[in-house]
Design a protein around this motif. Structure first.
Motif, short mmCIF file in Angstrom:
data_model
loop_
_atom_site.label_atom_id
_atom_site.label_comp_id
_atom_site.label_asym_id
_atom_site.label_seq_id
_atom_site.Cartn_x
_atom_site.Cartn_y
_atom_site.Cartn_z
N LEU A 151 -2.24 3.24 -10.94
CA LEU A 151 -1.03 3.36 -10.13
C LEU A 151 0.24 3.34 -10.99
O LEU A 151 1.14 4.14 -10.79
N ARG A 160 -10.75 8.48 -7.60
CA ARG A 160 -10.54 8.31 -6.15
C ARG A 160 -10.11 6.89 -5.81
O ARG A 160 -9.09 6.68 -5.16
N ILE A 161 -10.86 5.92 -6.28
CA ILE A 161 -10.66 4.55 -5.82
C ILE A 161 -9.41 3.93 -6.42
O ILE A 161 -8.69 3.19 -5.76
N ALA A 162 -9.12 4.27 -7.66
CA ALA A 162 -7.97 3.64 -8.33
C ALA A 162 -6.67 3.92 -7.61
O ALA A 162 -5.70 3.19 -7.75
N THR A 163 -6.63 4.99 -6.83
CA THR A 163 -5.39 5.33 -6.13
C THR A 163 -5.59 5.40 -4.62
O THR A 163 -4.77 5.96 -3.91
N HIS A 164 -6.70 4.86 -4.13
CA HIS A 164 -7.01 4.82 -2.69
C HIS A 164 -6.91 6.22 -2.08
O HIS A 164 -6.26 6.42 -1.07
N ASP A 165 -7.53 7.18 -2.72
CA ASP A 165 -7.33 8.56 -2.31
C ASP A 165 -8.09 8.95 -1.06
O ASP A 165 -9.16 8.43 -0.77
N ASP A 166 -7.54 9.92 -0.37
CA ASP A 166 -8.28 10.61 0.68
C ASP A 166 -9.19 11.64 0.01
O ASP A 166 -9.04 11.97 -1.16
N ARG A 205 0.27 12.51 -4.07
CA ARG A 205 -1.07 13.06 -3.91
C ARG A 205 -1.42 13.97 -5.06
O ARG A 205 -0.57 14.53 -5.74
N ARG A 255 -6.72 12.21 -12.39
CA ARG A 255 -5.98 11.96 -11.15
C ARG A 255 -4.48 12.00 -11.39
O ARG A 255 -3.72 12.58 -10.60
N GLN A 274 0.86 -1.17 0.00
CA GLN A 274 0.00 0.00 0.00
C GLN A 274 0.90 1.22 0.00
O GLN A 274 1.10 1.87 1.02
N ARG A 304 -15.36 8.30 -9.28
CA ARG A 304 -15.01 7.09 -8.52
C ARG A 304 -13.65 6.56 -8.96
O ARG A 304 -12.84 6.15 -8.13
#
Ligand code: CA
Ligand code: CA
Length: 343
Positions: free
Chosen positions: A317, A117-123, A33, A278, A28, A114
């Protein structure tokens, strides 16, 4: 896995407000960012800006006062605070949907955000930098090519980087020259185009926007096993298609809390639009051509997919890591030399 070496901090990158983060690749990893705002223009049949998933995620226009029928920012568009409706020449780019089902454009907006955000586990802080610009050019039946060209011009007038999502399929009969020109003219925009759902090779379809190579990324739809989507939404494919992305049985939330599943290259394109935004947000020094290159070179090869698309399956990623490496090259040598293996 792409190896990212640690490297000394470059003052040039600090000046531009970009900090480089190390990468513990394989786990992980802390990933770079998002640092710069990026707009995803959804050129489609309108976006329901009141949808629960889109609240606070629409690219506003602070210089425009809503509802007073005055073009406060003198850009030629009255009250354009939530995008614009180029079909009706109206400030409200919302779709005509009576039911609780999201419109096509609303689905594109949801999938793109989505993916970002989700593809890179974003805050949420990172995710908040990526916003949707709704631009309406189509009703339930037809796409207005002149409206598309005008919407592209409008998107280019906004500040910051722009990704344009064109999940509007192929144009009937002929590709309008004005639309081709509008796309080629905007070399600072990444255009993400759906390959279409006819199960054909793109090079056999004369009216596909994917024939424009310049700054256009064309996207096919695959399922979780890397297979192209099948009839009735069979993905187009071929050497003019750069990427594939998830586009089969995608869960879409309705505004009334119910879910539905959708399939098609539109969804796959929206996914890639989110990833492109992103990546660009984390590497704002890159230009549109750099972004299309890192999306391609970072794509995952799949033996199932084979040569059905040119570059492979989009991988957020890996592309992000490649963008980092490219930014570093630019920061250190003021050139846009890409690492070996990129094209
Ligand atoms: Ca205005
Ligand atoms: Ca106004």
């Amino acid at each position: 896995v792409i190896a990212i070496r640690r490297f000394p901090m470059n003052p040039a990158l600090l000046v531009s407000g970009v900090l480089l983060f190390g990468c513990r690749c394989g786990g992980q990893a802390p990933i770079r960012r998002a640092t710069a705002p990026v707009t995803i223009a959804v050129i489609d049949d309108g976006v329901d800006v009141s949808h629960p998933e889109l609240r606070g995620r629409i690219a506003g226009n602070d210089a425009e006062h809503p509802g007073d029928r005055v073009d406060d920012d003198h850009n030629g568009f009255i009250d354009d605070v939530n995008g614009y409706d180029f079909l009706e020449a109206d400030p409200v780019a919302v779709p005509n949907v009576a039911s609780g089902d999201p419109s096509h454009g609303t689905m594109m907006a949801i999938v793109a955000l989505r993916a970002a955000r989700i593809a890179t586990h974003d805050d949420m802080e990172s995710a908040d930098l990526i916003k949707i610009l709704p631009l309406r050019v189509a009703d339930e039946k037809n796409v207005d090519a002149v409206a598309v060209a005008n919407a592209i011009h409008y998107a280019s007038s906004r500040s910051g980087h722009s990704v344009v999502n064109l999940s509007i399929g192929t144009i009937r009969r002929t590709l309008p020259g004005g639309l081709i020109a509008a796309i080629i003219r905007e070399q600072n925009i990444v255009f993400v185009v759906a390959a279409g759902n006819r199960g054909k090779r793109i090079d056999e379809i004369g009216t596909s926007l994917c024939r424009i190579q310049e700054n256009v990324v064309c996207v096919a739809a695959v399922d979780t096993n890397d297979r192209l989507s099948r009839s009735p939404k069979a993905s187009n494919f071929g050497p003019l298609v750069e990427l594939a992305a998830m586009g089969v049985d995608v869960t879409i939330p309705g505004s009334n809390g119910s879910n539905r599943t959708e399939t098609g290259t539109s969804l796959a394109a929206a996914y890639v639009s989110g990833v492109a935004a992103r990546v660009w947000s984390a590497a704002p020094q890159l230009n549109a051509a750099d972004i299309t290159r890192v999306l391609c070179s970072g794509a995952r090869k799949s033996h199932v997919l084979g040569e059905s698309v040119r570059c492979g399956i989009v991988d957020a990623l890996r592309s992000l890591h490649m963008a980092m490496a490219t930014s570093r090259e630019i920061g250190m040598s003021a050139s846009s030399v890409l690492p070996a293996g990129m094209q």
